[in-house]
Design an enzyme around this catalytic site. Structure first.
Site, PDB file in Angstrom:
ATOM      1  N   HIS A 180      -3.223 -42.909 -72.503  1.00 26.92           N
ATOM      2  CA  HIS A 180      -2.426 -43.074 -73.724  1.00 26.92           C
ATOM      3  C   HIS A 180      -3.309 -43.192 -74.963  1.00 26.92           C
ATOM      4  O   HIS A 180      -3.026 -42.597 -76.004  1.00 26.92           O
ATOM      5  CB  HIS A 180      -1.547 -44.328 -73.595  1.00 26.92           C
ATOM      6  N   ASP A 206      -0.972 -40.616 -68.928  1.00 26.88           N
ATOM      7  CA  ASP A 206      -0.512 -41.645 -69.870  1.00 26.88           C
ATOM      8  C   ASP A 206       0.338 -42.663 -69.107  1.00 26.88           C
ATOM      9  O   ASP A 206       1.387 -42.313 -68.569  1.00 26.88           O
ATOM     10  CB  ASP A 206       0.296 -40.983 -70.987  1.00 26.88           C
ATOM     11  N   SER A 214       1.796 -42.488 -80.614  1.00 26.37           N
ATOM     12  CA  SER A 214       2.724 -43.384 -79.933  1.00 26.37           C
ATOM     13  C   SER A 214       3.925 -43.702 -80.836  1.00 26.37           C
ATOM     14  O   SER A 214       4.648 -42.797 -81.238  1.00 26.37           O
ATOM     15  CB  SER A 214       1.978 -44.636 -79.490  1.00 26.37           C
TER      16      SER A 214
END
Length: 272
Positions: free
Chosen positions: A252, A224, A95
Site C-alpha cells: 500500500h 496491497d 489512498s
C-alpha cells in the site's frame, strides 16, 4: 507556516515549492503532506511546482471538530487551489487522498485540472455491501476505529507493518519509516482520524470516476494489504480516459518503498 483559512475558519497548512506546471499532492489517512517527501523532491527537481497540504485534522492543519468527510476534504482543496490560482494542474492522491482527488476533479476541477493520478486509492468504494460484495467487511473498519480512537499510540506504531508490507517473507522493518509514519499520525487529531475512517471506507466515488474527463492514471500494488487491489480495475473501468498500472508484490505504501518506480511512471504519464 503557510496556511489558508477556509470558509468554516479551519486553517489548512500547505507547502508550495518551485515554479512550472503545478502538481498537487493529496496524502492518505492518517498522515500529512510529509508523506510525499520522495515525490516532492523528485518533481521539484524535474522543474515542476509542487504543492502538498495537510488535510483538516491532520498534520499541522487545524483540528476542526467537523467536516471529516470527502465532500469537505474536496471543498478545502478547491479553496486552496483558488487561493493559489492553480491552473493546468496535475492532482495526485494516495489512498484516502485518491478519493479526495477524484471528488475534487469531478466537482471543482473544470478548467483547472490537466490530469490526475490515483495511487493505492480507495476508489470506487471500499466497504462490502450488496452493490459491492467483494469489498472489505464492516468489521475490519470497526477494528480500525477501535484502535484509532482508543489505543492510537500503539495502534499507529503497529499499523505501518502491513502498510509497507514488512510482514511478508524476506522483508525487514525500516525503523526510520515506521517512526516517521507514527510521527505523522500522532500529530493529527484523533477525532479527525476516527471520523475519517467512515469517509474513506463508505463513500461511493463511482459517479465521480464516471464524471472525470481528464486523463487519469491508476496505480496499485497487487500485494496491497490496506486497500485491496480489486479496487483498481473497478476504478479504471469507470473512467472514460483511464489507464491502470498494476505492480506485482508492491504494498500500500509504495510511493515511499518503491518511490523510484512510482515517480518515473507518473513522470511518463505527465509527459505523455
Amino acid at each position: 507556516m503557510s496556511t489558508i483559512k477556509v470558509k468554516d475558519g479551519t486553517e489548512i497548512y500547505y507547502k508550495d515549492w518551485g515554479t512550472g506546471q503545478p502538481i498537487v499532492f493529496h496524502h492518505g489517512w492518517p498522515l500529512s503532506s510529509d508523506d510525499w517527501d520522495a515525490q516532492m523532491m523528485f518533481f521539484v527537481n524535474q522543474g515542476f511546482r509542487v504543492i502538498a497540504h495537510d488535510r483538516r485534522g491532520h498534520g499541522r492543519s487545524g483540528q476542526a471538530s467537523e467536516g471529516h468527510n470527502i465532500d469537505t476534504y474536496a471543498a478545502d482543496v478547491a479553496e486552496l487551489v483558488a487561493a493559489l490560482d492553480l491552473r493546468d494542474a496535475i492532482h495526485i492522491g494516495h489512498s484516502t487522498g485518491g478519493g479526495e482527488v477524484i471528488r475534487y476533479v469531478a466537482k471543482y476541477g473544470k478548467d483547472r485540472v490537466a490530469k490526475a493520478v490515483l495511487i493505492s486509492a480507495v476508489t470506487p468504494l471500499m466497504i462490502q455491501n450488496e452493490q459491492n460484495p467483494d469489498g472489505v467487511p464492516l468489521a475490519v473498519f470497526d477494528e480500525i476505529r477501535k484502535g484509532t480512537g482508543f489505543t492510537r499510540a500503539q495502534y499507529f506504531y503497529d499499523f505501518p507493518i502491513a502498510f509497507y508490507g514488512w510482514n511478508r517473507e524476506g522483508k525487514t522493518i525500516e525503523e526510520g519509516l515506521r517512526h516517521n509514519w507514527w510521527r505523522q499520525g500522532m500529530s493529527g487529531s484523533v477525532k479527525a482520524h476516527y471520523e475519517g475512517i467512515k469517509a474513506f471506507s463508505e463513500t461511493d466515488l463511482s459517479e465521480d470516476l464516471k464524471a472525470a474527463t481528464v486523463p487519469v492514471l491508476v496505480l496499485h500494488g497487487e500485494d496491497d494489504q490496506i486497500v485491496p487491489f480489486t479496487q483498481a480495475p473497478k476504478a479504471a473501468a469507470l473512467l472514460s480516459n483511464g489507464k491502470l498500472i498494476a505492480y506485482p508484490g508492491f504494498p500500500h505504501g509504495m510511493p515511499t518503498t518503491e518511490a523510484e518506480t512510482i515517480n518515473n511512471d507518473i513522470l511518463a504519464f505527465i509527459k505523455s
